[in-house]
Design a protein around this motif. Structure first.
Motif, PDB file in Angstrom:
ATOM      1  N   MET A 127      29.715 -13.466  33.141  1.00 33.73           N
ATOM      2  CA  MET A 127      30.776 -12.600  33.567  1.00 33.73           C
ATOM      3  C   MET A 127      31.709 -12.330  32.396  1.00 33.73           C
ATOM      4  N   ALA A 128      31.991 -11.089  32.142  1.00 37.06           N
ATOM      5  CA  ALA A 128      32.933 -10.713  31.088  1.00 37.06           C
ATOM      6  C   ALA A 128      34.327 -10.573  31.676  1.00 37.06           C
ATOM      7  N   THR A 129      35.303 -11.096  30.965  1.00 36.52           N
ATOM      8  CA  THR A 129      36.699 -10.909  31.341  1.00 36.52           C
ATOM      9  C   THR A 129      37.331 -10.020  30.282  1.00 36.52           C
ATOM     10  N   ILE A 130      37.835  -8.887  30.707  1.00 30.93           N
ATOM     11  CA  ILE A 130      38.440  -7.941  29.772  1.00 30.93           C
ATOM     12  C   ILE A 130      39.919  -7.839  30.106  1.00 30.93           C
ATOM     13  N   GLU A 131      40.752  -8.120  29.113  1.00 27.65           N
ATOM     14  CA  GLU A 131      42.193  -8.102  29.308  1.00 27.65           C
ATOM     15  C   GLU A 131      42.863  -7.462  28.110  1.00 27.65           C
ATOM     16  N   GLY A 132      44.019  -6.905  28.355  1.00 31.20           N
ATOM     17  CA  GLY A 132      44.842  -6.421  27.258  1.00 31.20           C
ATOM     18  C   GLY A 132      45.639  -7.563  26.674  1.00 31.20           C
ATOM     19  N   THR A 133      45.939  -7.474  25.388  1.00 33.50           N
ATOM     20  CA  THR A 133      46.754  -8.488  24.725  1.00 33.50           C
ATOM     21  C   THR A 133      47.889  -7.770  23.989  1.00 33.50           C
ATOM     22  N   PHE A 134      48.719  -8.540  23.348  1.00 34.77           N
ATOM     23  CA  PHE A 134      49.828  -7.960  22.596  1.00 34.77           C
ATOM     24  C   PHE A 134      49.664  -8.194  21.096  1.00 34.77           C
ATOM     25  N   GLU A 135      48.482  -8.660  20.684  1.00 34.70           N
ATOM     26  CA  GLU A 135      48.261  -9.040  19.289  1.00 34.70           C
ATOM     27  C   GLU A 135      48.292  -7.867  18.324  1.00 34.70           C
ATOM     28  N   LYS A 136      47.738  -6.735  18.695  1.00 31.18           N
ATOM     29  CA  LYS A 136      47.667  -5.594  17.785  1.00 31.18           C
ATOM     30  C   LYS A 136      48.593  -4.464  18.220  1.00 31.18           C
ATOM     31  N   ALA A 137      49.639  -4.801  18.950  1.00 30.73           N
ATOM     32  CA  ALA A 137      50.552  -3.798  19.489  1.00 30.73           C
ATOM     33  C   ALA A 137      51.181  -2.946  18.394  1.00 30.73           C
ATOM     34  N   SER A 138      51.379  -3.528  17.225  1.00 35.33           N
ATOM     35  CA  SER A 138      52.060  -2.799  16.150  1.00 35.33           C
ATOM     36  C   SER A 138      51.255  -1.615  15.625  1.00 35.33           C
ATOM     37  N   SER A 139      50.003  -1.481  16.042  1.00 32.59           N
ATOM     38  CA  SER A 139      49.179  -0.364  15.563  1.00 32.59           C
ATOM     39  C   SER A 139      49.152   0.817  16.536  1.00 32.59           C
ATOM     40  N   PHE A 140      49.786   0.691  17.684  1.00 34.81           N
ATOM     41  CA  PHE A 140      49.705   1.736  18.705  1.00 34.81           C
ATOM     42  C   PHE A 140      50.630   2.906  18.417  1.00 34.81           C
ATOM     43  N   LYS A 141      50.185   4.080  18.887  1.00 30.91           N
ATOM     44  CA  LYS A 141      51.032   5.273  18.858  1.00 30.91           C
ATOM     45  C   LYS A 141      51.438   5.548  20.304  1.00 30.91           C
ATOM     46  N   ASN A 173      47.592  12.281  19.578  1.00 34.73           N
ATOM     47  CA  ASN A 173      46.678  11.145  19.614  1.00 34.73           C
ATOM     48  C   ASN A 173      47.430   9.867  19.983  1.00 34.73           C
ATOM     49  N   TYR A 174      47.957   9.829  21.204  1.00 30.53           N
ATOM     50  CA  TYR A 174      48.693   8.658  21.657  1.00 30.53           C
ATOM     51  C   TYR A 174      47.744   7.639  22.286  1.00 30.53           C
ATOM     52  N   ASP A 175      48.149   6.389  22.220  1.00 28.40           N
ATOM     53  CA  ASP A 175      47.414   5.319  22.898  1.00 28.40           C
ATOM     54  C   ASP A 175      47.912   5.139  24.326  1.00 28.40           C
ATOM     55  N   VAL A 176      49.163   5.519  24.564  1.00 29.12           N
ATOM     56  CA  VAL A 176      49.773   5.359  25.882  1.00 29.12           C
ATOM     57  C   VAL A 176      51.028   6.228  25.955  1.00 29.12           C
ATOM     58  N   VAL A 177      51.357   6.658  27.158  1.00 27.63           N
ATOM     59  CA  VAL A 177      52.591   7.394  27.417  1.00 27.63           C
ATOM     60  C   VAL A 177      53.375   6.608  28.461  1.00 27.63           C
ATOM     61  N   ILE A 178      54.674   6.492  28.244  1.00 23.21           N
ATOM     62  CA  ILE A 178      55.566   5.834  29.194  1.00 23.21           C
ATOM     63  C   ILE A 178      56.484   6.904  29.776  1.00 23.21           C
ATOM     64  N   GLU A 205      43.010  12.431  34.709  1.00 20.42           N
ATOM     65  CA  GLU A 205      42.337  13.584  34.102  1.00 20.42           C
ATOM     66  C   GLU A 205      42.208  13.474  32.589  1.00 20.42           C
ATOM     67  N   THR A 206      43.162  12.832  31.940  1.00 22.36           N
ATOM     68  CA  THR A 206      43.124  12.733  30.477  1.00 22.36           C
ATOM     69  C   THR A 206      42.489  11.428  30.002  1.00 22.36           C
ATOM     70  N   GLY A 207      42.408  10.434  30.881  1.00 25.75           N
ATOM     71  CA  GLY A 207      41.888   9.133  30.480  1.00 25.75           C
ATOM     72  C   GLY A 207      42.871   8.341  29.641  1.00 25.75           C
ATOM     73  N   GLU A 258      50.064  -3.518  27.060  1.00 30.16           N
ATOM     74  CA  GLU A 258      48.880  -4.144  27.649  1.00 30.16           C
ATOM     75  C   GLU A 258      47.806  -3.112  27.976  1.00 30.16           C
ATOM     76  N   MET A 259      48.205  -1.987  28.537  1.00 31.46           N
ATOM     77  CA  MET A 259      47.217  -0.960  28.894  1.00 31.46           C
ATOM     78  C   MET A 259      46.597  -0.327  27.651  1.00 31.46           C
ATOM     79  N   ALA A 260      47.378  -0.087  26.613  1.00 27.61           N
ATOM     80  CA  ALA A 260      46.817   0.472  25.378  1.00 27.61           C
ATOM     81  C   ALA A 260      45.793  -0.497  24.795  1.00 27.61           C
ATOM     82  N   SER A 261      46.103  -1.775  24.809  1.00 26.84           N
ATOM     83  CA  SER A 261      45.197  -2.799  24.310  1.00 26.84           C
ATOM     84  C   SER A 261      43.934  -2.880  25.164  1.00 26.84           C
ATOM     85  N   LEU A 262      44.112  -2.822  26.462  1.00 27.40           N
ATOM     86  CA  LEU A 262      42.976  -2.893  27.376  1.00 27.40           C
ATOM     87  C   LEU A 262      42.031  -1.708  27.174  1.00 27.40           C
ATOM     88  N   MET A 263      42.592  -0.520  27.002  1.00 30.48           N
ATOM     89  CA  MET A 263      41.759   0.664  26.765  1.00 30.48           C
ATOM     90  C   MET A 263      40.974   0.520  25.473  1.00 30.48           C
TER      91      MET A 263
END
Length: 158
Positions: free
Chosen positions: A1-15, A76-81, A111-113, A149-154
């Motif tokens: 079983m694979a467990t896939i989770e978002g982390t905060f380790e590479k958050a500094s690279s997100f747009k 080219n965003y990783d996430v929108v708030i 629609e945009t994923g 978390e969601m940007a990391s998970l994606m």
């Protein structure tokens, strides 16, 4: 079983894009402040010259979906708030705005994923909104954490 989770380790690279409703700006500016504080503490450059973060202002919560959609399509965003505050009044307007904002934001995300965080407070009173925007805690911080978390998970799903 694979467990896939978002982390905060590479958050500094997100747009990241934040779309903020100007209506009830006493509340939304506090949510934005909490959001920016969280992002900054996780390594996102929040300065005026940042190429990691864009903030767009819209008139109200009803307009959050259309600008979120345009940002999702054109950049080219990783996430929108999305940040807004809809406070119940004496008419059914509250129900219409909340319903359309939430459905619109969910539709744009599907629609945009692109993950789009629903950071719209829906309260019965101004006091409740103030409590959620900083008197007791600032949900802007939580919305930013959800975004990271969601940007990391994606990215983990790529």
């Amino acid at each position: 079983m694979a467990t896939i989770e978002g982390t905060f380790e590479k958050a500094s690279s997100f747009k990241i894009a934040i779309v903020v409703a100007r209506f009830n700006d006493l509340i939304t500016t506090k949510l934005l402040s909490g959001c920016l504080d969280c992002l900054s503490r996780h390594g996102i450059n929040i300065s005026e010259s940042s190429n990691q973060l864009d903030v767009a202002w819209v008139p109200g919560a009803f307009e959050l979906p259309i600008i979120s959609q345009e940002l999702a399509r054109k950049a080219n965003y990783d996430v929108v708030i999305t940040l807004g505050a809809v406070i119940r009044g004496d008419t059914p307007h509250f129900d219409v705005v909340v319903s359309e904002a939430s459905k619109g934001i969910a539709t744009v995300s599907r629609e945009t994923g692109l993950p789009i965080i629903f950071g719209v407070l829906t309260t019965d009173t101004m006091q409740q909104a103030l409590e959620r925007a900083g008197i007791k805690n600032n949900l802007g911080w939580s919305y930013a954490l959800q975004a990271l978390e969601m940007a990391s998970l994606m990215k983990a799903l790529d």
